[in-house]
Design a protein around this motif. Sequence first.
Motif, PDB file in Angstrom:
ATOM      1  N   THR A  16       0.730  -1.198   0.244  1.00  0.00           N
ATOM      2  CA  THR A  16      -0.074   0.080  -0.201  1.00  0.00           C
ATOM      3  C   THR A  16       0.767   1.351  -0.183  1.00  0.00           C
ATOM      4  OG1 THR A  16      -1.543  -1.154   1.206  1.00  0.00           O
ATOM      5  CG2 THR A  16      -1.889   1.231   1.235  1.00  0.00           C
ATOM      6  N   MET A  17       1.642   1.265   0.879  1.00  0.00           N
ATOM      7  CA  MET A  17       2.431   2.059   0.330  1.00  0.00           C
ATOM      8  C   MET A  17       3.812   2.583  -0.523  1.00  0.00           C
ATOM      9  SD  MET A  17       2.429   3.875   4.014  1.00  0.00           S
ATOM     10  CE  MET A  17       3.890   4.152   5.108  1.00  0.00           C
ATOM     11  N   MET A  18       3.135   3.164  -1.113  1.00  0.00           N
ATOM     12  CA  MET A  18       4.316   4.116  -2.159  1.00  0.00           C
ATOM     13  C   MET A  18       5.576   4.871  -1.769  1.00  0.00           C
ATOM     14  SD  MET A  18       1.741   3.151  -4.618  1.00  0.00           S
ATOM     15  CE  MET A  18       0.022   2.605  -4.649  1.00  0.00           C
ATOM     16  N   ASN A  19       6.675   4.651  -2.301  1.00  0.00           N
ATOM     17  CA  ASN A  19       7.263   4.999  -2.898  1.00  0.00           C
ATOM     18  C   ASN A  19       7.606   6.737  -3.123  1.00  0.00           C
ATOM     19  OD1 ASN A  19       9.987   3.440  -1.938  1.00  0.00           O
ATOM     20  ND2 ASN A  19       9.739   2.355  -4.248  1.00  0.00           N
ATOM     21  N   HIS A  20       6.515   7.363  -4.061  1.00  0.00           N
ATOM     22  CA  HIS A  20       6.945   8.483  -4.278  1.00  0.00           C
ATOM     23  C   HIS A  20       5.746   8.970  -3.535  1.00  0.00           C
ATOM     24  CE1 HIS A  20       3.085   6.216  -6.214  1.00  0.00           C
ATOM     25  NE2 HIS A  20       2.348   7.877  -6.462  1.00  0.00           N
ATOM     26  N   PHE A  21       5.192   8.743  -2.493  1.00  0.00           N
ATOM     27  CA  PHE A  21       4.534   9.512  -1.606  1.00  0.00           C
ATOM     28  C   PHE A  21       5.718  10.568  -0.553  1.00  0.00           C
ATOM     29  CE2 PHE A  21       0.976   6.173  -0.570  1.00  0.00           C
ATOM     30  CZ  PHE A  21       0.153   6.924  -1.901  1.00  0.00           C
ATOM     31  N   PHE A  22       6.636  10.061  -0.613  1.00  0.00           N
ATOM     32  CA  PHE A  22       8.211  10.488   0.263  1.00  0.00           C
ATOM     33  C   PHE A  22       8.551  11.680  -0.711  1.00  0.00           C
ATOM     34  CE2 PHE A  22       6.371   6.382   2.098  1.00  0.00           C
ATOM     35  CZ  PHE A  22       6.582   6.717   3.014  1.00  0.00           C
ATOM     36  N   ASN A  23       8.830  12.383  -0.451  1.00  0.00           N
ATOM     37  CA  ASN A  23       9.542  13.850  -0.837  1.00  0.00           C
ATOM     38  C   ASN A  23       9.696  14.566   0.477  1.00  0.00           C
ATOM     39  OD1 ASN A  23       9.435  15.525  -3.279  1.00  0.00           O
ATOM     40  ND2 ASN A  23       8.028  15.539  -3.670  1.00  0.00           N
ATOM     41  N   ILE A  24      11.650  15.618  -0.484  1.00  0.00           N
ATOM     42  CA  ILE A  24      11.631  16.436   0.588  1.00  0.00           C
ATOM     43  C   ILE A  24      10.328  17.871   0.905  1.00  0.00           C
ATOM     44  CG2 ILE A  24      13.401  18.347   0.904  1.00  0.00           C
ATOM     45  CD1 ILE A  24      15.423  16.589  -0.688  1.00  0.00           C
ATOM     46  N   ARG A  25      10.110  18.393   0.532  1.00  0.00           N
ATOM     47  CA  ARG A  25       9.369  19.071   0.297  1.00  0.00           C
ATOM     48  C   ARG A  25       7.774  18.777   0.758  1.00  0.00           C
ATOM     49  NH1 ARG A  25      11.761  20.283  -4.557  1.00  0.00           N
ATOM     50  NH2 ARG A  25       9.437  19.414  -6.101  1.00  0.00           N
ATOM     51  N   ALA A  26       7.211  19.466   1.069  1.00  0.00           N
ATOM     52  CA  ALA A  26       5.801  18.679   1.253  1.00  0.00           C
ATOM     53  C   ALA A  26       4.338  18.797   0.590  1.00  0.00           C
ATOM     54  CB  ALA A  26       5.532  18.532   3.164  1.00  0.00           C
ATOM     55  N   PRO A  27       4.127  17.554  -0.589  1.00  0.00           N
ATOM     56  CA  PRO A  27       2.752  18.246  -1.427  1.00  0.00           C
ATOM     57  C   PRO A  27       1.915  19.363  -0.675  1.00  0.00           C
ATOM     58  CG  PRO A  27       3.135  16.249  -2.057  1.00  0.00           C
ATOM     59  CD  PRO A  27       4.303  16.597  -0.439  1.00  0.00           C
ATOM     60  N   ARG A  28       1.426  19.352  -1.817  1.00  0.00           N
ATOM     61  CA  ARG A  28      -0.028  19.881  -0.989  1.00  0.00           C
ATOM     62  C   ARG A  28      -0.910  19.782  -2.369  1.00  0.00           C
ATOM     63  NH1 ARG A  28      -0.455  17.345   2.447  1.00  0.00           N
ATOM     64  NH2 ARG A  28      -0.370  18.260   5.163  1.00  0.00           N
ATOM     65  N   CYS A  29      -2.121  19.998  -2.153  1.00  0.00           N
ATOM     66  CA  CYS A  29      -3.756  20.374  -2.807  1.00  0.00           C
ATOM     67  C   CYS A  29      -4.311  21.654  -2.445  1.00  0.00           C
ATOM     68  CB  CYS A  29      -4.573  19.548  -3.622  1.00  0.00           C
ATOM     69  SG  CYS A  29      -5.330  19.503  -5.051  1.00  0.00           S
ATOM     70  N   ASP A  30      -4.696  22.358  -3.103  1.00  0.00           N
ATOM     71  CA  ASP A  30      -5.380  23.904  -3.276  1.00  0.00           C
ATOM     72  C   ASP A  30      -6.489  23.638  -3.417  1.00  0.00           C
ATOM     73  OD1 ASP A  30      -4.624  24.703  -5.109  1.00  0.00           O
ATOM     74  OD2 ASP A  30      -4.513  26.242  -4.700  1.00  0.00           O
ATOM     75  N   TYR A  31      -6.227  22.019  -4.102  1.00  0.00           N
ATOM     76  CA  TYR A  31      -8.774  21.959  -5.290  1.00  0.00           C
ATOM     77  C   TYR A  31      -8.597  22.986  -5.970  1.00  0.00           C
ATOM     78  CZ  TYR A  31      -8.050  19.032  -0.993  1.00  0.00           C
ATOM     79  OH  TYR A  31      -8.097  18.268  -0.011  1.00  0.00           O
ATOM     80  N   CYS A  32      -7.777  23.578  -6.366  1.00  0.00           N
ATOM     81  CA  CYS A  32      -7.652  24.982  -7.331  1.00  0.00           C
ATOM     82  C   CYS A  32      -8.603  25.460  -6.868  1.00  0.00           C
ATOM     83  CB  CYS A  32      -8.119  24.192  -8.838  1.00  0.00           C
ATOM     84  SG  CYS A  32      -6.249  23.660  -9.444  1.00  0.00           S
TER      85      CYS A  32
END
Length: 160
Positions: free
Chosen positions: A92-108
């Motif tokens: 379930t856990m995916m490698n691409h979840f992890f990033n140096i920056r915290a991604p965020r969506c503001d739902y446009c």
Amino acid sequence: MAQQLLIDLSKCRECDDCTAGCAYYLHPDNEGMKDLHEMAVFNFTCRRCEDAPCLYVCPADALDRNSEGIVERALNLCVACKSCVAACPFGTMMNHFFNIRAPRCDYCQSEKRPNRYICIESCPKQAISNAYSGPDTQKHIYVLNEHILVKEYPWEIFKT
């Protein structure tokens, strides 16, 4: 009802890494779709193991369950060691979840933004689309939040 996005997780799994663009105006290099993908996977794909190895292997105690039993990751604690990826018995856990920056969506939500929903246009697998109808359990479409619907085949339907 506000416009919603539909994320098809079966199509998302066809990519090794999410390359869908994001128009988040505060951070032009943001990868907001990764944030949404993580939330969707934790809510609908995670099997919520009773003795969840991902929770116990995390050296930073960044993973925990919320009041509904859904695993959540504290981005301010996560050190991106990916121990949880290795420990998850179901992948379930995916490698691409992890990033140096915290991604965020503001739902446009800003109407002034000319490149709204660039995620739809840039997703190579067309896993993201505008939702023109609400949730539909017959089609395996569920509500993630007021802005996002997720198409996923919950693991529970495959139990014997």
